[in-house]
Design an enzyme around this catalytic site. Structure first.
Site, PDB file in Angstrom:
ATOM      1  CE1 TYR A   1     -18.298  15.794   2.614  1.00  0.00           C
ATOM      2  CE2 TYR A   1     -16.309  15.613   1.281  1.00  0.00           C
ATOM      3  CZ  TYR A   1     -17.305  16.389   1.872  1.00  0.00           C
ATOM      4  OH  TYR A   1     -17.289  17.754   1.702  1.00  0.00           O
TER       5      TYR A   1
ATOM      6  N   PRO B   1     -19.682  23.928  -7.248  1.00  0.00           N
ATOM      7  CG  PRO B   1     -17.740  23.619  -8.519  1.00  0.00           C
ATOM      8  CD  PRO B   1     -18.419  23.159  -7.255  1.00  0.00           C
TER       9      PRO B   1
HETATM   10  N1  LIG Z   1     -17.369  22.114   2.633  1.00  0.00           N
HETATM   11  C1  LIG Z   1     -18.582  21.671   2.479  1.00  0.00           C
HETATM   12  O1  LIG Z   1     -19.438  21.809   3.356  1.00  0.00           O
HETATM   13  C2  LIG Z   1     -18.946  20.954   1.208  1.00  0.00           C
HETATM   14  C3  LIG Z   1     -20.295  20.714   0.882  1.00  0.00           C
HETATM   15  C4  LIG Z   1     -20.575  20.067  -0.334  1.00  0.00           C
HETATM   16  C5  LIG Z   1     -19.543  19.669  -1.165  1.00  0.00           C
HETATM   17  N2  LIG Z   1     -18.242  19.900  -0.801  1.00  0.00           N
HETATM   18  C6  LIG Z   1     -17.119  19.504  -1.678  1.00  0.00           C
HETATM   19  O2  LIG Z   1     -17.300  20.097  -2.950  1.00  0.00           O
HETATM   20  C7  LIG Z   1     -17.248  19.096  -3.971  1.00  0.00           C
HETATM   21  C8  LIG Z   1     -18.143  19.493  -5.131  1.00  0.00           C
HETATM   22  O3  LIG Z   1     -19.462  19.728  -4.709  1.00  0.00           O
HETATM   23  P1  LIG Z   1     -20.686  18.780  -5.092  1.00  0.00           P
HETATM   24  O4  LIG Z   1     -20.178  17.447  -5.523  1.00  0.00           O
HETATM   25  O5  LIG Z   1     -21.641  18.869  -3.973  1.00  0.00           O
HETATM   26  O6  LIG Z   1     -21.415  19.549  -6.285  1.00  0.00           O
HETATM   27  P2  LIG Z   1     -21.034  19.932  -7.781  1.00  0.00           P
HETATM   28  O7  LIG Z   1     -19.598  19.823  -8.012  1.00  0.00           O
HETATM   29  O8  LIG Z   1     -21.708  21.230  -8.000  1.00  0.00           O
HETATM   30  O9  LIG Z   1     -21.847  18.837  -8.617  1.00  0.00           O
HETATM   31  C9  LIG Z   1     -21.614  17.452  -8.494  1.00  0.00           C
HETATM   32  C10 LIG Z   1     -22.701  16.719  -9.277  1.00  0.00           C
HETATM   33  O10 LIG Z   1     -22.608  17.117 -10.647  1.00  0.00           O
HETATM   34  C11 LIG Z   1     -22.443  15.978 -11.472  1.00  0.00           C
HETATM   35  N3  LIG Z   1     -21.502  16.380 -12.531  1.00  0.00           N
HETATM   36  C12 LIG Z   1     -20.225  16.775 -12.380  1.00  0.00           C
HETATM   37  N4  LIG Z   1     -19.693  17.144 -13.560  1.00  0.00           N
HETATM   38  C13 LIG Z   1     -20.678  16.972 -14.481  1.00  0.00           C
HETATM   39  C14 LIG Z   1     -20.745  17.173 -15.873  1.00  0.00           C
HETATM   40  N5  LIG Z   1     -19.703  17.666 -16.554  1.00  0.00           N
HETATM   41  N6  LIG Z   1     -21.908  16.884 -16.515  1.00  0.00           N
HETATM   42  C15 LIG Z   1     -22.982  16.401 -15.832  1.00  0.00           C
HETATM   43  N7  LIG Z   1     -22.960  16.186 -14.493  1.00  0.00           N
HETATM   44  C16 LIG Z   1     -21.817  16.470 -13.833  1.00  0.00           C
HETATM   45  C17 LIG Z   1     -21.900  14.904 -10.573  1.00  0.00           C
HETATM   46  O11 LIG Z   1     -22.274  13.663 -11.078  1.00  0.00           O
HETATM   47  P3  LIG Z   1     -21.438  12.286 -10.913  1.00  0.00           P
HETATM   48  O12 LIG Z   1     -21.116  12.180  -9.457  1.00  0.00           O
HETATM   49  O13 LIG Z   1     -22.386  11.263 -11.408  1.00  0.00           O
HETATM   50  O14 LIG Z   1     -20.211  12.383 -11.710  1.00  0.00           O
HETATM   51  C18 LIG Z   1     -22.581  15.213  -9.252  1.00  0.00           C
HETATM   52  O15 LIG Z   1     -23.889  14.688  -9.246  1.00  0.00           O
HETATM   53  C19 LIG Z   1     -17.683  17.809  -3.243  1.00  0.00           C
HETATM   54  O16 LIG Z   1     -17.238  16.674  -3.922  1.00  0.00           O
HETATM   55  C20 LIG Z   1     -17.024  17.998  -1.894  1.00  0.00           C
HETATM   56  O17 LIG Z   1     -15.674  17.592  -1.953  1.00  0.00           O
HETATM   57  C21 LIG Z   1     -17.953  20.551   0.359  1.00  0.00           C
END
Ligand SMILES: NC(=O)c1ccc[n+]([C@@H]2O[C@H](COP(=O)([O-])OP(=O)(O)OC[C@H]3O[C@@H](n4cnc5c(N)ncnc54)[C@H](OP(=O)(O)O)[C@@H]3O)[C@@H](O)[C@H]2O)c1
Length: 328
Positions: A57, A204
């Site tokens: 990242y 999620p």
């Molecule tokens: N192992 C893997 O291959 C893999 C792949 C992807 C992700 N991950 C991990 O999983 C974590 C979470 O996944 P993700 O970040 O891809 O997706 P996510 O948690 O499904 O969604 C994140 C997005 O949602 C927004 N958000 C979060 N809470 C919100 C709320 N209450 N209201 C409105 N918007 C909201 C965030 O905005 P803001 O950023 O503007 O707050 C960001 O744009 C990552 O941070 C990473 O650590 C792992």
């Protein structure tokens, strides 16, 4: 300081919800480090212990950021990081899981994080050219050396999970799991349960889509990964928005937000499930953490399934190239 309930990932105790830190450095456009660090601090104050990062990242930026954030409060954080993408973002994907690479990647992560051990060390993607026994054997040596406490895999198949767990106990599987990504339910989750491996659903909130905040990719940064993801593409997006609209209505009936309902649904997949919603902002963090306390009855869960059935989602979760690196 408050606290939220804890859950087990194998022998590792963590808060029932973690914080995904990826977006603070990678994937979703420009970030503000001070705001990101304040969000991590607030998370720890709210009782969120599990912080999720990776060496990939921001090409190391995210680990350095997390390291800076926890420097004066290391004992309150459970640091999870990952290795496996040997390329930089924008370069052709190069997955490495050979023993020499595992050792070198771990030392580099420890340096960037500024810590003497990693609490949970994941293989980010399985290397198809290296037997998993070699990779996990090298990871087990890191445990023996005290550099790592617990081991994890990400996006691994059921067969790989079994082979890995036979070499060294695997504490957690981190894979995508949400209302619109349910691929692991049939085969992978049951194997984790049989072996006592915790499950850490990433994305999620469907990369934010399930909150209802995004109705188009307009306004997203040119580098935002969602621009390349089929579910955000024209045609698919409109169909997926119809699901979110219904989810939003259902959430309003319960007096919560769509994002909270989506998180509570994941949280209710089982006591061994620890989602890691990602956010860079304290206001979203507070909203997400509050979802831990939302109780859903069997009727509630059925109503959610009815408005967001898995087969109604339009588009694959990754483009073909990214999907090819998911272990099958
Ligand atoms: N192992 C893997 O291959 C893999 C792949 C992807 C992700 N991950 C991990 O999983 C974590 C979470 O996944 P993700 O970040 O891809 O997706 P996510 O948690 O499904 O969604 C994140 C997005 O949602 C927004 N958000 C979060 N809470 C919100 C709320 N209450 N209201 C409105 N918007 C909201 C965030 O905005 P803001 O950023 O503007 O707050 C960001 O744009 C990552 O941070 C990473 O650590 C792992």
């Amino acid at each position: 300081m408050t606290s939220i309930p804890t859950r087990q990932l194998g022998d590792l105790t963590v808060s029932a919800q973690g914080l995904g830190c990826m977006g603070m450095s990678h994937g979703y456009g420009a970030s503000d480090d001070a705001e990101s660090i304040a969000t991590i601090h607030r998370a720890l104050d709210l009782g969120v212990t599990l912080l999720d990062t990776s060496d990939f990242y921001g090409a190391g930026h995210n680990e350095e950021l997390v390291g800076r954030a926890v420097a004066d409060r290391r004992d309150r954080a459970v640091i999870a990081t990952k290795f496996g993408f040997a390329n930089k973002l924008g370069e052709p994907t190069a997955i490495r899981g050979d023993a020499a690479y595992v050792r070198q990647a771990c030392d580099a992560s420890l340096r960037r994080l500024g810590v003497d051990h990693i609490d949970l060390y994941y293989q980010h993607r399985v290397d198809p050219d290296v037997p998993i026994e070699e990779t996990v054997g090298a990871m087990a040596e890191l445990v023996a050396a005290g550099k790592v406490r617990h081991l994890g895999l990400s996006e691994a198949s059921a067969a790989t999970i079994r082979r890995a767990h036979a070499v060294h106990p695997i504490a957690a599987l981190q894979s995508e799991w949400s209302l619109w990504t349910r691929d692991l339910e049939e085969e992978i989750a049951p194997v984790c349960r049989e072996l006592g491996i915790g499950i850490v659903p990433f994305s999620p909130l469907g990369r934010g889509f399930l909150t209802g905040r995004y109705t188009s990719v307009e306004g997203m940064a040119e580098t935002d990964v969602r621009r390349t993801q089929p579910r955000f593409a024209d045609g698919n997006l409109e169909r997926n928005l119809a699901i979110v609209d219904k989810l939003t209505e259902l959430a309003a009936e319960k007096g919560v937000t769509a994002g909270q309902l989506a998180l509570a649904w994941v949280q209710h997949r089982g006591a061994d499930v620890v989602p890691i919603p990602g956010t860079r902002r304290e206001k979203y963090l507070r909203e997400n953490v509050a979802a831990v306390a939302i109780g859903l009855s069997a009727d509630d869960l059925a109503a959610i399934d009815a408005v967001a059935p898995a087969d109604a989602v339009a588009g694959t979760r990754y483009d073909a190239s990214s999907l090819s690196f998911v272990n099958r």
